[in-house]
Design an enzyme around this catalytic site. Structure first.
Site, PDB file in Angstrom:
ATOM      1  N   HIS A  69       0.843  -1.194   0.000  1.00  0.00           N
ATOM      2  CA  HIS A  69       0.000   0.000   0.000  1.00  0.00           C
ATOM      3  C   HIS A  69       0.875   1.240   0.000  1.00  0.00           C
ATOM      4  O   HIS A  69       2.083   1.168   0.209  1.00  0.00           O
ATOM      5  CB  HIS A  69      -0.921   0.016   1.224  1.00  0.00           C
ATOM      6  CG  HIS A  69      -0.162   0.032   2.514  1.00  0.00           C
ATOM      7  ND1 HIS A  69       0.387  -1.109   3.071  1.00  0.00           N
ATOM      8  CD2 HIS A  69       0.170   1.038   3.349  1.00  0.00           C
ATOM      9  CE1 HIS A  69       1.005  -0.789   4.192  1.00  0.00           C
ATOM     10  NE2 HIS A  69       0.899   0.513   4.385  1.00  0.00           N
ATOM     11  N   SER A  70       0.252   2.354  -0.242  1.00  0.00           N
ATOM     12  CA  SER A  70       0.907   3.637  -0.084  1.00  0.00           C
ATOM     13  C   SER A  70      -0.136   4.594   0.473  1.00  0.00           C
ATOM     14  O   SER A  70      -1.289   4.199   0.688  1.00  0.00           O
ATOM     15  CB  SER A  70       1.446   4.133  -1.432  1.00  0.00           C
ATOM     16  OG  SER A  70       2.226   5.304  -1.231  1.00  0.00           O
TER      17      SER A  70
END
Length: 149
Positions: A69-70
């Site tokens: 994820h970011s």
């Protein structure tokens, strides 16, 4: 788990029993699932890789499992997940939990949705027996049923 996991994890978001050369390749596959489902643009995939390059392999949250994820960004069109089961595990550089065979891509449109979905998926995956069932599930429908159960 969630109101309707199908909304966050549609068939297009699954890549099952695929090969990755290394951890970056594994994250690219997770990014491809997010793009396929219409959750993100390709830019988000680059952001997920950059996050690991900057922060290290903290995304490997359990044995054999990475939650790629970011931060929420313009590259996220809507909140959703991708599900990548690797045919051959890869090393992320996390001594405690390598090698990784399941990479879940997470895109959150905003901080609130990001945390809600991340918490729900983490809760489903803390149980070793559930991870085992997911590793052996035949298809997207079976995986969703295990997560909702």
């Amino acid at each position: 788990m969630m109101a309707d996991i199908g909304t966050f994890l549609p068939d297009e978001a699954f890549l099952l029993d695929v090969h990755a050369d290394d951890w970056k390749d594994a994250i690219r596959l997770a990014g491809q699932g997010l793009v396929n489902a219409g959750f993100t643009t390709d830019a988000y995939t680059d952001e997920m890789i950059a996050t690991v390059e900057k922060m290290g392999p903290y995304i490997v949250i359990a044995p054999g499992l990475a939650l790629a994820h970011s931060r929420p960004s313009d590259a996220v069109k809507s909140t959703g997940l991708s599900w990548v089961r690797l045919s051959d595990p890869v090393e992320f550089g996390n001594k405690a939990n390598d090698p990784v065979s399941l990479v879940i891509g997470l895109a959150g449109r905003n901080e609130n949705e990001h945390i809600t979905v991340m918490s729900a998926i983490a809760a489903a995956l803390v149980k070793p027996e559930k991870r085992e069932q997911l590793a052996n599930a035949k298809d997207a429908t079976e995986i969703r049923a295990i997560l909702e159960g």
